[in-house]
Motif scaffolding. Structure first.
Motif, PDB file in Angstrom:
ATOM      1  N   ASP A 142     -55.075 -31.296 -58.765  1.00 25.92           N
ATOM      2  CA  ASP A 142     -54.524 -32.262 -57.807  1.00 25.92           C
ATOM      3  C   ASP A 142     -54.519 -33.686 -58.349  1.00 25.92           C
ATOM      4  OD1 ASP A 142     -54.191 -30.158 -56.122  1.00 25.92           O
ATOM      5  OD2 ASP A 142     -55.985 -30.571 -54.911  1.00 25.92           O
ATOM      6  N   LYS A 198     -55.082 -37.959 -55.738  1.00 27.49           N
ATOM      7  CA  LYS A 198     -54.674 -36.693 -55.125  1.00 27.49           C
ATOM      8  C   LYS A 198     -53.545 -36.915 -54.119  1.00 27.49           C
ATOM      9  CE  LYS A 198     -59.244 -34.533 -55.616  1.00 27.49           C
ATOM     10  NZ  LYS A 198     -60.430 -34.023 -54.884  1.00 27.49           N
ATOM     11  N   ARG A 199     -53.639 -37.956 -53.338  1.00 29.49           N
ATOM     12  CA  ARG A 199     -52.583 -38.237 -52.363  1.00 29.49           C
ATOM     13  C   ARG A 199     -51.284 -38.634 -53.071  1.00 29.49           C
ATOM     14  NH1 ARG A 199     -57.083 -40.644 -49.668  1.00 29.49           N
ATOM     15  NH2 ARG A 199     -56.495 -42.709 -50.445  1.00 29.49           N
ATOM     16  N   GLU A 247     -49.653 -35.527 -54.244  1.00 27.66           N
ATOM     17  CA  GLU A 247     -49.049 -34.791 -53.133  1.00 27.66           C
ATOM     18  C   GLU A 247     -47.668 -35.348 -52.787  1.00 27.66           C
ATOM     19  OE1 GLU A 247     -49.968 -33.925 -48.395  1.00 27.66           O
ATOM     20  OE2 GLU A 247     -51.560 -34.671 -49.713  1.00 27.66           O
TER      21      GLU A 247
END
Length: 1096
Positions: free
Chosen positions: A991, A902-903, A906
């Motif tokens: 995500d 998810k990071r 992002e």
């Protein structure tokens, strides 16, 4: 008749008188060497074999100096001295046989004191024509003519040598005259005057006086060279170079007075030196015995020899010329001592030449004795010159004058041996002569490399530059070069072994040799450390050469002769550090046990050579091969890191090329490329030195012997070991250094990765047994990380990881001792690593469990282990703990890896919006990129581990369901599955969409397929209830979304999807039922709630 009798009596008396005079002039038998000149390490040089003369009346040479004819002088009747092969372009070492008949006769008469190879003797004998006394070897036409003329002039075998012939021989060898002045000879004024007053009748005194007068003439002549008029018949240093561009002339230094006798300094190029060797370790061997090959070797005639000219070739002056433009040089002295030494060496060499050219005459005892006296006195005076006794005393720090001769391999055969025998009884003289020699040879060896085809020396820096720095280096080229270098290295190490083996064979030097071997081991103990100051320890190359020699010494050792208690012996040569970690015992346990042992010394026997050699070799492995393997792995890791850095800089060039940091990034890219190229070359060089299959096989076979020794300690019934072993660990095994076991695991781990073809040796069966015994008896090892290394070895041999070791893995899983205990033991260790005591235990356990899970997947497919799995699942003590740990790991790993994805998503989305990204400060951009790189590493690692644990669940639940439905396991398993299903298909599943998901090992479709399979494999009312009871992650909408995604992506068949839909409906019914029950009992009194909940 009476007249005839009187005449016969007179003849007999005359003959007896003549023989007595001959004996006096020959100097008696006292001057004969006490040991033969031949080296036990080489073949007997060509020459006529002569049996020692039987004891009898001494012969003498009656000598009347005044009755000499001009033929007595070397330039008399014969005109000129005969030239040897060395004067025709071949070094005197290669050309002259230098094996006197006297020497051979003594060798035969004292054969019991020296081990001489029978094959060498036969070969030497085969080179001699016994009938003619002339060598059967190829010679050029000039030599044939010379030999014919000499043979014609030789006296008949039955005749005696006359006084004139004996004196002529002395003059010819020493190139002197006291009768007439002429060219090519040195006229001796003092001796000439003494002969006129008092003729000499003792050859021993005559030889000494000749040598002393000649040498004193040299010391007293300040500007001229008394040897300059001589036409050399042999050139101990200055063998004529085969090619004109390979000559090196002794240069006159600009510094007079640098030597006590106005010596000058010249330079000896190391690259020129490299062409002088056809024996890889002749430089080192010459310190003990001249060379290791036959001195008459004619295969070297095409070799290039560097030339340093003396005598008339120099003409009293010098010039400098260096054949190779190399910065590494070896200096030699052009001084009075060098002139004298060169003359003595030539005289020593001419003795051998005369023996070769006049074998019949020289085989006579009187002549043989005379030549022996000449040799002895040449050596004695050479010792005086080397000490500086005739000029000015030389210090131990000065370079030995003999070193250049030895480097050129131009010393006559037997010169060094004779010098050793002459000086060894006087310790001070011996040290003064041989310490500078050894120091000089050591200095010269540091300048040597494998950068010459004719110079076979160990790997050093120049090898990388010459063999692995070309632009067209390919994998095939590297392989060919590596094989060639490995062959040269093998030859060099064989010569080292010959040296040490010879020293060990001698009873007088064996103790010193063992002390040296132990000193090498003890002085390099720090090499075993992870971080070592290389300045304080020996190099890897030295230690690997040392190990190779010890391996050869240990080859024939039988384990029955090895004392396993040696490492605890009071007289053990190996000094273990006091804090050395032991296999099982603590430091206090070891101290108490040793104190008890030393009170009663009876368990210790006198250490024997096999025991000492075995343990020295074991510790040498610990300090050589394993540090080299670690360095090799670190180098590979550095290469990977640099490749990654270079790739990242190139890929991101568009982002930084216009930034203020562009210059710094370009410099960094340039440095990384340069360093990467250097490391790749070093890696190729290390491949040649370390990945030598023959060498690795020797290491593996020795570790096989170590394993046998430890198995004998564990169970004296070896090889009929029964498991489990006794609960009480043998104290000897418990007190052994831990690295005895760890080194085996570490070495196996290395060869499985980089040389798996080496693994299959006769010792493999013992290695398999050792791994099984240790893994099934983990209580015998105190350090859990040591057990983890053994597990990692088994993991690396798994065919899913290394296909080339499939046979080895099958040997482990099919071993009779593994079928009952291996699975339970590994399952127990899976749970035990939860707490190891290390600060990194939390992260370490995931890697260890990953290895065990991979092993379990293979063992599950083996019928012999399948039954053990089922027994453990149904009634095993470890199964519940094992599944709990498996659930915990899957939950943590999947959660961490999906969060990192998810990071990553992002940051990637931010970078896609270039306008917004460019508005961010430079520091923030760098921080985000750094976080991105870290998340990528975490996701790759954790996803690999998580995938393995999910695979394990998928396999186990497919074969057996009942154990997973236990009350203590079912609800936890259902909650774990629901949570991960929510991560993949829940509201935030978008995500997880990242660029190049295969880069991280993220396969969402496969993961969803496996998770839903586990649901279907455990489908039953009890499991449905467990799913429904999970109020944290379960929802009807989640299961509907899962069904929708499976249909849309075609993950499952229609039938499987329908089954999953039925399971979802079943779960939903239970949820509805639970909800109704909650409503019905919501207003019940508190005292009844517990009972209704239980009934429900």
């Amino acid at each position: 008749m009476r007249v005839h009798t009187e005449l016969l009596t007179c003849c007999v008396l005359s003959e007896q008188i003549r023989r007595r005079r001959l004996a006096r002039l020959a100097g008696g038998s006292s001057s004969q060497p006490t040991t033969p000149l031949t080296s036990p390490q080489r073949e007997t040089p060509p020459g006529p074999p002569v049996v020692a003369a039987a004891p009898g009346p001494s012969h003498s040479l009656g000598l009347n100096v005044h009755s000499m004819t001009p033929a007595t002088s070397p330039i008399g009747a014969s005109g000129v001295a005969h030239r040897s092969q060395s004067s025709e372009g071949v070094s005197s070492l290669s050309s002259s046989p230098s094996n006197s008949l006297e020497t051979q006769s003594q060798s035969l008469s004292r054969s019991q004191s020296m081990d001489i190879d029978s094959v060498s003797c036969e070969k030497s004998m085969s080179q001699v024509d016994v009938d003619s006394g002339i060598e059967n070897m190829e010679v050029d036409e000039n030599d044939r003519r010379e030999k014919r003329s000499l043979t014609d002039k030789e006296p008949l075998s039955g005749s005696e040598v006359s006084e004139e012939q004996a004196l002529q021989l002395v003059c010819k060898i020493f190139r002197v005259s006291w009768k007439d002045r002429d060219r090519d000879v040195i006229f001796l004024n003092s001796l000439s005057a003494q002969f006129k007053q008092n003729p000499k009748e003792d050859f021993k005194d005559l030889i000494g006086q000749i040598l002393m007068e000649v040498l004193m003439m040299s010391t007293q002549a300040r500007d001229e060279n008394p040897f300059a008029s001589l036409t050399a018949t042999s050139q101990p240093i200055a063998a004529a170079a085969r090619s004109p561009d390979r000559s090196l002339i002794l240069s006159m230094g600009s510094n007079p007075g640098s030597s006590p006798m106005f010596c000058n300094v010249g330079s000896f190029g190391s690259s020129s030196l490299s062409s002088l060797y056809d024996n890889p370790f002749s430089l080192l061997l010459l310190a003990v015995s001249d060379v290791s090959e036959d001195s008459s070797d004619e295969d070297n005639e095409d070799d290039d020899f560097s030339c340093v000219q003396f005598g008339s070739s120099m003409g009293g002056s010098g010039s400098s010329s260096i054949s190779d433009s190399c910065s590494d040089h070896f200096t030699i002295e052009n001084c009075k001592e060098t002139e004298m030494l060169n003359y003595l060496i030539e005289c020593f060499d001419r003795v051998g030449i005369e023996e070769r050219k006049a074998p019949k005459m020289c085989s006579q005892p009187t002549v043989s004795q005379l030549l022996s006296n000449i040799r002895s006195q040449c050596i004695s005076h050479a010792a005086l010159v080397l000490q500086g006794s005739l000029t000015q005393p030389r210090s131990l720090q000065q370079q030995s004058l003999l070193v250049p001769y030895m480097l050129c391999r131009n010393l006559p055969f037997g010169f060094i041996q004779e010098l050793v025998r002459t000086t060894y009884q006087d310790e001070e003289v011996f040290k003064q002569i041989f310490i500078p020699i050894l120091q000089g040879l050591a200095a010269a060896s540091k300048e040597c490399s494998l950068d010459s085809d004719n110079f076979k020396y160990p790997l050093m820096n120049k090898v990388v530059e010459k063999y692995f720095s070309g632009p067209a280096i390919t994998l095939e080229n590297t392989r060919v070069v590596s094989q060639s270098l490995q062959h040269y290295l093998e030859l060099a190490r064989q010569e080292l072994f010959k040296i040490l083996h010879s020293v060990l064979l001698n009873g007088e030097t064996r103790e010193a040799a063992l002390g040296y071997m132990a000193a090498v081991v003890n002085a390099n103990m720090k090499k075993a450390q992870m971080q070592t100051d290389d300045r304080l320890v020996s190099t890897d190359g030295f230690m690997l050469n040392f190990l190779w020699v010890l391996q050869q010494l240990s080859t024939k050792i039988k384990l029955e002769t090895v004392d396993p208690m040696y490492i605890f012996h009071p007289r053990c040569r190996i000094e273990l550090p006091t804090d050395e970690t032991r296999v099982k015992a603590t430091m206090e346990d070891v101290a108490a046990w040793l104190a008890e042992l030393y009170r009663d010394p009876s368990p210790f026997s006198e250490p024997k050579f096999p025991t000492e050699c075995f343990f020295l070799t074991l510790h040498a492995h610990h300090l050589s091969i394993l540090p080299s393997c670690r360095r090799y792995i670190r180098r590979l890791r550095a290469i990977r890191e640099l490749n990654r850095t270079v790739e990242d800089l190139k890929n991101n060039e568009s982002q930084w090329k216009d930034s203020p940091l562009a210059t710094r990034h370009r410099e960094m890219l340039k440095r990384c490329k340069t360093q990467l190229k250097k490391l790749v070359r070093c890696k190729a060089c290390a491949d040649a030195g370390l990945l030598d299959e023959n060498f690795l096989r020797r290491c593996l076979n020795f570790y096989g012997m170590v394993i046998q020794l430890m198995l004998r300690i564990l169970d004296p019934a070896y090889p009929n070991i029964k498991l489990p072993l006794t609960p009480e660990v043998p104290k000897v095994f418990a007190a052994l250094p831990e690295f005895y076991v760890e080194d085996v695991a570490e070495f196996l781990f290395f060869i499985v990765q980089y040389a798996p073809q080496v693994l299959y040796e006769p010792c493999t069966q013992d290695i398999v047994m050792f791994l099984v015994v240790m893994l099934c008896n983990q209580n015998y090892i105190r350090n859990p990380y040591l057990v983890a290394k053994l597990v990692e070895v088994m993991f690396m041999t798994n065919p899913a990881v290394q296909p080339r070791t499939q046979k080895f893995f099958e040997m482990i899983e099919n071993h009779p001792l593994s079928t009952k205990l291996l699975v339970p033991s590994l399952m127990k260790f899976y749970t035990d690593v939860e707490h190891t005591g290390a600060t990194s235990e939390f992260y370490d356990k995931f890697t260890i469990r990953y290895h065990i899970s991979t092993i379990f997947k293979s063992l599950w497919q083996n019928i012999a282990h399948h039954g053990t799995f089922m027994e453990e699942f149904n009634s095993g003590k470890q199964f519940v703990r094992y599944i709990n740990m498996l659930i915990n790991d899957t939950t943590f790993l999947l959660d961490e890896s999906l969060e990192s994805l998810k990071r990553i998503h992002e940051v990637q989305e931010e970078m896609k919006n270039k306008e917004q990204w460019d508005l961010l400060p430079r520091e923030q951009q760098q921080a985000r990129q750094s976080q991105l790189a870290q998340d990528e590493r975490v996701s790759r690692s954790y996803l690999a581990l998580a995938t393995e644990t999910v695979d394990m669940f998928h396999i186990l639940t497919k074969q057996v369901q009942k154990p997973f439905l236990r009350p203590e396991l079912g609800p936890r398993l259902a909650a774990m599955l629901n949570f991960n299903l929510q991560q993949l298909c829940g509201p935030k599943c978008r995500d997880l969409k990242v660029e190049n998901p295969e880069k991280y090992g993220f396969e969402p479709k496969k993961l969803l397929d496996q998770l839903t399979d586990i649901y279907l494999q455990l489908d039953c009312a009890r499991f449905a209830k467990a799913i429904a009871d999970d109020q944290r992650s379960y929802s009807k909408e989640l299961f509907e979304e899962v069904i929708s995604k499976m249909r849309k992506a075609g993950i499952k068949s229609t039938i499987a999807i329908e089954k999953f839909k039925l399971l979802a409906e079943k779960v939903e019914e239970i949820v509805a039922k639970n909800a109704r029950a909650e409503i019905d009992y919501s207003d019940a009194p508190d005292e009844f709630r517990g009972k209704w909940a239980f009934l429900n």
